[in-house]
Scaffold this active site. Sequence first.
Site, mmCIF file in Angstrom:
data_model
loop_
_atom_site.group_PDB
_atom_site.id
_atom_site.type_symbol
_atom_site.label_atom_id
_atom_site.label_comp_id
_atom_site.label_asym_id
_atom_site.label_seq_id
_atom_site.Cartn_x
_atom_site.Cartn_y
_atom_site.Cartn_z
ATOM 1 N N GLY A 156 2.821 -15.795 2.265
ATOM 2 C CA GLY A 156 3.140 -14.735 3.499
ATOM 3 C C GLY A 156 3.050 -15.321 4.915
ATOM 4 O O GLY A 156 4.441 -15.264 5.112
ATOM 5 N N CYS B 62 -5.121 2.022 2.218
ATOM 6 C CA CYS B 62 -4.689 3.094 3.017
ATOM 7 C C CYS B 62 -5.691 3.960 2.921
ATOM 8 O O CYS B 62 -6.366 4.421 1.896
ATOM 9 C CB CYS B 62 -3.337 3.678 2.472
ATOM 10 N N LYS C 28 -3.190 -4.518 -5.281
ATOM 11 C CA LYS C 28 -3.367 -5.459 -4.126
ATOM 12 C C LYS C 28 -4.731 -5.040 -3.499
ATOM 13 O O LYS C 28 -5.009 -3.934 -3.235
ATOM 14 C CB LYS C 28 -2.313 -5.448 -3.010
ATOM 15 N N GLY D 173 1.620 -1.663 11.051
ATOM 16 C CA GLY D 173 1.587 -0.146 10.805
ATOM 17 C C GLY D 173 2.503 0.286 9.547
ATOM 18 O O GLY D 173 2.730 1.580 9.387
ATOM 19 N N LEU D 174 2.763 -0.792 8.941
ATOM 20 C CA LEU D 174 3.520 -0.271 7.321
ATOM 21 C C LEU D 174 4.848 0.424 7.810
ATOM 22 O O LEU D 174 5.410 1.196 6.907
ATOM 23 C CB LEU D 174 2.807 0.350 6.275
ATOM 24 N N SER E 39 4.034 -9.297 0.301
ATOM 25 C CA SER E 39 4.971 -8.133 0.956
ATOM 26 C C SER E 39 4.659 -8.129 2.429
ATOM 27 O O SER E 39 3.609 -8.293 3.003
ATOM 28 C CB SER E 39 4.136 -6.804 0.248
ATOM 29 N N ASN F 185 -1.795 -8.733 12.715
ATOM 30 C CA ASN F 185 -0.696 -7.907 12.601
ATOM 31 C C ASN F 185 -1.184 -6.518 12.504
ATOM 32 O O ASN F 185 -2.082 -6.199 11.928
ATOM 33 C CB ASN F 185 0.313 -8.259 11.815
#
Length: 305
Positions: free
Chosen positions: A267, A132, A167, A74-75, A23, A71
């Site tokens: 990824g 999160c 995850k 920030g989703l 993802s 990275n």
Amino acid sequence: MKRPDLSVEIAGIKLRNPVMTASGTFGYGEEFAAYVNLEKIGAIITKGLSLKPKAGNPTPRIQETTGGMLNAIGLQNVGIDAFIEKKVPFLRTVNTPAIVNFFGNTVEEYAELAERLDKIPEVAGMEINISCPNVKHGGIVFGTEPKAAYSVVKAVREATIKPVIVKLSPNVTDIVEMAWACADAEADALSLINTLTGMAIDLKSRRPILANVTGGLSGPAVKPVALRMVWQVAKAVKIPVIGIGGIMSGTDALEFMLAGATAVQVGTANFLDPAASERIAAEMEQYLVNNGITDVKELIGALQV
């Protein structure tokens, strides 16, 4: 010799080979369709989704490091409504399972997303990002506290009949304790690791390079940590484990399978080589052929310690 069997199964989702896309590194699948034959990989895992669209962090938000990258995106994502309207039609055209990664700020948000995704036939399964902060409980990250993780997974489990993959964050003292909490809440599978928290500093300005100060470290630098955690978790739980972390080649992927992973996710390699996932699946097949192995499942957990 006939072609070896690369197929595996995760919680009822049949994969033609063990290679999934991680993802946040593969968009929603469509962005990479010109570079990868999507029907030569096991599954597509989409960019993380939230209820509302999210703009992400200010720039700079990516920094190359020795052996990897940081990275702090920030989703950033389109939100569930736009996903259903604009992204699902493409997934309908692809003969490869699509697993949707999603996240929330509260247990209720996670449950609502699961409920909505449950109704979409093109969604083969879900991957919950629990890295999160829980905004209702002082900002503690769901994935760093077993009880918080349990509550999220349980709420999602009750909201869907589709397979649920959790995850796991590596930013914990005891990864096995987190795995147990998620398994107890009836997760169908676990994927690990998410990124390690890191930072980069500009000596000249004496300031952090990333606007967000810290970011997630991924790429080959994290692979030894990821292998160790996958090995620990696979021994401790009875549900399938998906290995993630610095997989750049078929050899890397097979090492994760020896450590106990049933499948893997590619990824950071997608940024270096958009066709990485397809290439890695082909390299795995070639290894099996070269070594007279007829079924990749023979390698799962075959590490001799």
